[in-house]
Design an enzyme around this catalytic site. Sequence first.
Site, short mmCIF file in Angstrom:
data_model
loop_
_atom_site.label_atom_id
_atom_site.label_comp_id
_atom_site.label_asym_id
_atom_site.label_seq_id
_atom_site.Cartn_x
_atom_site.Cartn_y
_atom_site.Cartn_z
N ASP A 1 41.73 44.76 41.70
CA ASP A 1 42.49 45.60 42.63
C ASP A 1 43.83 46.00 42.02
O ASP A 1 44.30 47.13 42.21
CB ASP A 1 42.74 44.86 43.95
CG ASP A 1 41.46 44.70 44.76
OD1 ASP A 1 40.45 45.36 44.41
OD2 ASP A 1 41.47 43.93 45.74
N TYR B 1 43.34 48.85 39.59
CA TYR B 1 43.05 50.08 40.34
C TYR B 1 44.35 50.64 40.92
O TYR B 1 44.64 51.84 40.80
CB TYR B 1 42.06 49.78 41.47
CG TYR B 1 41.75 50.98 42.33
CD1 TYR B 1 40.70 51.84 42.01
CD2 TYR B 1 42.51 51.27 43.46
CE1 TYR B 1 40.42 52.96 42.79
CE2 TYR B 1 42.25 52.38 44.24
CZ TYR B 1 41.19 53.21 43.91
OH TYR B 1 40.93 54.32 44.69
N ASP B 2 45.14 49.78 41.57
CA ASP B 2 46.40 50.23 42.19
C ASP B 2 47.37 50.79 41.15
O ASP B 2 48.07 51.77 41.42
CB ASP B 2 47.06 49.07 42.94
CG ASP B 2 46.27 48.66 44.18
OD1 ASP B 2 45.45 49.48 44.65
OD2 ASP B 2 46.46 47.53 44.65
N GLU C 1 14.35 53.39 57.89
CA GLU C 1 15.74 53.16 57.49
C GLU C 1 16.47 52.38 58.58
O GLU C 1 16.14 52.51 59.76
CB GLU C 1 16.47 54.49 57.27
CG GLU C 1 15.80 55.40 56.25
CD GLU C 1 16.32 56.82 56.36
OE1 GLU C 1 17.48 57.05 55.96
OE2 GLU C 1 15.59 57.70 56.86
N LYS D 1 19.20 51.73 61.26
CA LYS D 1 19.98 52.64 62.12
C LYS D 1 21.41 52.10 62.21
O LYS D 1 21.68 51.17 62.97
CB LYS D 1 19.33 52.75 63.51
CG LYS D 1 19.99 53.78 64.41
CD LYS D 1 19.20 53.92 65.72
CE LYS D 1 19.84 54.95 66.62
NZ LYS D 1 21.17 54.53 67.08
N GLU E 1 26.31 58.36 58.52
CA GLU E 1 26.95 57.55 59.55
C GLU E 1 28.17 56.86 58.95
O GLU E 1 28.06 56.07 58.01
CB GLU E 1 25.96 56.50 60.07
CG GLU E 1 26.31 55.92 61.41
CD GLU E 1 25.79 56.76 62.58
OE1 GLU E 1 26.08 56.38 63.73
OE2 GLU E 1 25.09 57.77 62.35
#
Length: 669
Positions: free
Chosen positions: A34, A37-38, A114, A116, A171
């Site tokens: 992290d 990345y930061d 799949e 839901k 979704e």
Amino acid sequence: MSKEIAKKRIEELRDLLNTFNYQYHVLDNPSVSDAEYDRNMQELIKLEAENPEFMSEDSPSIRVGGTVLDIFEKVTHKSPMLSLGNAFNEGDLRDFDRRVRQGIDDANVRYICELKIDGLAVSLHYEKGRFIQGATRGDGVTGEDITQNLKTIKAIPLRLNEEVTLEARGEAYMPKRSFVKLNEEKEQNGEDVFANPRNAAAGSIRQLDPKIAAKRNLSMFVYGLANVEEKTIPSHSESLDYLGELGFKTNPNRRTCETIEEVIAYVEEWQEKRPHLDYEIDGIVIKVDDVALQESLGTTAKSPRWAIAYKFPAEEVVTRLTGIELSVGRTGVVTPTAELEPVRVAGTIVRRASLHNEDLIREKDIRIGDYVVVKKAGDIIPEVINVIFDKRTGGEEEYHMPTHCPACESELVRLEEEVALRCINPTCPAQIREGLIHFVSRNAMNIDGLGERVITQLFDADYIRTFADLYSLTKEQLLQLERFGEKSATNLVQAIENSKENSLERLLFGLGIRHVGAKAARTFAEHFETMDALVKATEEELKAINEIGEKMAQSVVAYFDNEDVLELLQQFKEYGVNMTYKGIKIADLQNVESYFAGKTVVLTGKLEVMGRSEAKKKIEALGGKVTGSVSKSTDLVVAGEAAGSKLAQAEKHNVEVWNEERFLQELNK
């Protein structure tokens, strides 16, 4: 640092951060810490700030959140985001399988199953590989533009691996661990917590400030390809593979099944595995995999015939009933609601449950203080199933429904053949308030920013008492209300003004005429075209309309045979509210002899005179069907500019091809 070096470094950092995002949020396989990345992200943000001419709409730095919005704009979906029919048991699944096989003459059927995801359905639009717009499902036809918030979700690629134009649907959800962390923070800050991850995801995505959404650690699974230019994909499973290749996050737990027995086994398997996932699921989606078979099966007005959603069984828990509260609806029905000791059921903290009516309370011998079984499934309102009589102590209190309205003190009545008690006082404040909430709702006048909270404030301030009063509201009045500032007041006044242009069916449904739902309102609007014509209609004329029964006809005649209602309509006219039907008169078009009647048409390329969406509506209004891919069952391909591969498919299947000019000639006959 020179401009040339800065530009090169910015491009390097964007590519690097996009790769890190894909590895972490899509592949679930991070390659850097992290901290690293930061460090790269902060360097990119600094360089872009120093060199604004190199800023790009698909930069990963945008994911931290942009400008605060005033309002969510409306978006009309190119093709409707249909809901799915439901299955609740093995028998329902077998019935679905039987209907599918009957619909395609027992051809070989392969299903794809799949998970839901229990989140918020959204659509994502890309042009030449760049993310340009995202929208909520809304009512399936019209949603809200939430592009800036979706850009903060790192599982959504801002640039695809191909320069392709398409619409993907999926979704958006909040992982369980993020949900727990968010609620802990809210509790520490003394704020209301979210009931479940779905509500948390929806609430985060609909924040006007994208920076809030950016902090919520949302994710997304893409589950479908709705519109893609110049590409024919023969199966749903292959479209999911293709979406994965483009850089989208697709759910890895899908499975193709050759028989309904395999489908049922998959459902049972995930019913057991469900608690071990880091995201909520509320069922299984089963689809016919072959796209050509999907097109052959078609859709109903609400849902595709080639897909169904299996809903996991309702959850039941035991808790204590501490009281019974009464509410008065817009039609005067007085409904008892159980007040409960808070209990978690089906992923939600439940404090209230439906008791339906007085007869049910007597039949089940429900008393205040009882331990009761509460049942809830998905979005269904929790209900009290039965009493645990073994837990009674003798201190429980019997409940008796009142004889007078809790809101206005008028005597309650029980109409013939009804189980509900009803307040018939037309000036009952509770009925008026509920009626106003209905009038502004999504399927009625659809006034953005006017929900239950604002209606209650306006009502309590005595600013509104009738539907027409809404159109006399001023910005100055709104500024007197809690949580209203200059922008929000201006936006609401404009939204109310915009609602004057709605088509007649929305106004009719909003009036809340007894027995008249949204479908019947559209039928009346299309048939009579104006409010004046409907007001003058007799019971016999109404009953002569297809699907309009005696009760509804009597209710409509009685409603308009009222001086107060006629005065209301006159006020609407004075305020400039439209009272005519603006939609396509499908019934008239179906009587026109048309080339398109019964034909299957594919639209491809860019149409200059009208958009493909408008062309689709006109073809369907004239009795035709528009599909997305060319097959041997296609009758016609309409090819605009840059038509591409569908022309080759048309030649392969010996399908007639028209240019736009020929198409317009046929439309205008």
